[in-house]
Design an enzyme around this catalytic site. Sequence first.
Site, PDB file in Angstrom:
ATOM      1  N   GLU A 103      48.059  52.214 -30.129  1.00  0.00           N
ATOM      2  CA  GLU A 103      49.385  52.136 -30.763  1.00  0.00           C
ATOM      3  C   GLU A 103      50.442  53.012 -30.075  1.00  0.00           C
ATOM      4  OE1 GLU A 103      48.167  55.394 -34.205  1.00  0.00           O
ATOM      5  OE2 GLU A 103      50.033  54.289 -34.285  1.00  0.00           O
ATOM      6  N   THR A 125      41.283  50.394 -28.151  1.00  0.00           N
ATOM      7  CA  THR A 125      40.940  51.580 -28.946  1.00  0.00           C
ATOM      8  C   THR A 125      39.591  51.339 -29.588  1.00  0.00           C
ATOM      9  OG1 THR A 125      41.347  52.827 -30.979  1.00  0.00           O
ATOM     10  CG2 THR A 125      42.429  50.698 -30.841  1.00  0.00           C
ATOM     11  N   ILE A 126      38.758  52.363 -29.550  1.00  0.00           N
ATOM     12  CA  ILE A 126      37.476  52.203 -30.227  1.00  0.00           C
ATOM     13  C   ILE A 126      37.697  52.098 -31.728  1.00  0.00           C
ATOM     14  CG2 ILE A 126      36.119  53.382 -28.452  1.00  0.00           C
ATOM     15  CD1 ILE A 126      35.897  55.757 -30.501  1.00  0.00           C
ATOM     16  N   ASP A 127      38.873  52.560 -32.209  1.00  0.00           N
ATOM     17  CA  ASP A 127      39.131  52.583 -33.654  1.00  0.00           C
ATOM     18  C   ASP A 127      39.390  51.187 -34.241  1.00  0.00           C
ATOM     19  OD1 ASP A 127      38.900  55.268 -33.369  1.00  0.00           O
ATOM     20  OD2 ASP A 127      40.950  55.774 -33.929  1.00  0.00           O
ATOM     21  N   ARG A 162      16.279  65.364 -46.330  1.00  0.00           N
ATOM     22  CA  ARG A 162      17.628  65.929 -46.203  1.00  0.00           C
ATOM     23  C   ARG A 162      18.714  64.901 -46.444  1.00  0.00           C
ATOM     24  NH1 ARG A 162      16.801  69.224 -40.592  1.00  0.00           N
ATOM     25  NH2 ARG A 162      15.965  71.118 -41.510  1.00  0.00           N
ATOM     26  N   GLY A 170      37.716  57.645 -36.013  1.00  0.00           N
ATOM     27  CA  GLY A 170      38.433  56.721 -36.896  1.00  0.00           C
ATOM     28  C   GLY A 170      39.528  57.519 -37.570  1.00  0.00           C
ATOM     29  N   GLU A 222      36.294  60.506 -39.270  1.00  0.00           N
ATOM     30  CA  GLU A 222      36.963  61.816 -39.079  1.00  0.00           C
ATOM     31  C   GLU A 222      38.289  61.913 -39.832  1.00  0.00           C
ATOM     32  OE1 GLU A 222      38.163  62.142 -34.945  1.00  0.00           O
ATOM     33  OE2 GLU A 222      39.230  60.241 -35.076  1.00  0.00           O
ATOM     34  N   ARG A 266      22.734  68.387 -43.540  1.00  0.00           N
ATOM     35  CA  ARG A 266      23.046  68.698 -42.138  1.00  0.00           C
ATOM     36  C   ARG A 266      24.113  67.728 -41.647  1.00  0.00           C
ATOM     37  NH1 ARG A 266      19.991  72.411 -42.875  1.00  0.00           N
ATOM     38  NH2 ARG A 266      18.377  73.204 -41.483  1.00  0.00           N
ATOM     39  N   VAL A 273      31.151  61.045 -27.952  1.00  0.00           N
ATOM     40  CA  VAL A 273      29.978  60.267 -27.498  1.00  0.00           C
ATOM     41  C   VAL A 273      30.259  58.778 -27.716  1.00  0.00           C
ATOM     42  CG1 VAL A 273      27.540  59.788 -28.004  1.00  0.00           C
ATOM     43  CG2 VAL A 273      28.352  62.137 -27.957  1.00  0.00           C
TER      44      VAL A 273
END
Length: 342
Positions: A103, A125-127, A162, A170, A222, A266, A273
């Site tokens: 964008e 964009t990977i998003d 766990r 994102g 994120e 965790r 990556v």
Amino acid sequence: MRIGILTGGGDCPGLNAVIRAVVRKGEGQYGHNIVGYRHGWRGVMNGESMDLGIGSVRGLLPRGGTILGTSRTNPYKTEDGATRVKSTLARDRVSALIAIGGEDTLGVAHKLGSDGVMVVGVPKTIDNDLSATDFTFGFHTAVQIATDAIDRLHTTAESHDRVMVVEVMGRHAGWIATYAGLAGGADIILIPEDPFDIDEVAQRITHRHRAGASFSIVVVAEGATPAEGTMEVASGELDDFGHVRLGGIGNQLADEIERRTGYEARMTSLGHVLRGGSPTAYDRVIATRFGIEAIDAVDQGEFGVMVALRGTDVVRVPLEEGVEKLKTVDHKLFDTAAVFFG
Ligand code: F6P
């Protein structure tokens, strides 16, 4: 014709495949000269160019990153930025520019288009958050990497009883979180589109564990944020486009989950990556088709457009349409993932 090409914004698997396609058809079939600009708009402003012949794009199809380099520079935030872009193009006798970016990069391309620069955009964009295209290249690769990681994290989650929190990229939209969470069997997915209530997250996990589950997988984008007044979050510095540096919500979430449920938690942040390495076959194909459509548009003298995937067709849409609205996660898709929560 002499045609410039640049890659801007975050790197993304498939950028090199676009460059290769533009050069192969641009030089090989149309006889144009392709000039690469280094480091996005910064390189155009600073006159950092390199000739891109067919020889220089051999072997590029499976290579991640971008051979041109990239940056998050905004010429409209730099004194005389747009003028410097134009004088570099004039110096290099470049009459059209192919801008590959998200964008921000395409927003600059659109403004330069209104300022008289002949420009064609290619969405990346990977998003996957650009509304004019059904998919951007890079997204499929990122989803595959995230899904592989979630599969692997299941092993530790099961062995140690766990809660594993997986943070994926994102910023404005939770496409990666939703797709990878769905594919990886996440028990909770948190996305920027729906601010979350930490109490509700903790309750769902407790309920799931009381019902017999010994572990949980939480996928968080994120850019996910807590509902107002429910949880404090730290904020970071801004870039040239006014975006805050993200990354960290996963850590806070894991701490809060552990504190509220008493289950060991965790966090793994997949971060960059997801942008690294070789593009999947699907992304190589879209990237190649986008590159071919972009050079065809330039050769036919159609500017101010962006190439886009609509269904299974690659089409051209006005650049303006490409940057005006963000594409957020489809509710029906999210509801499908949500069937498997808890
Ligand atoms: O390309 C978009 C994106 O992947 C966002 O999801 C993320 O916030 C951003 O890039 C981070 O990029 P960088 O840390 O490289 O500036």
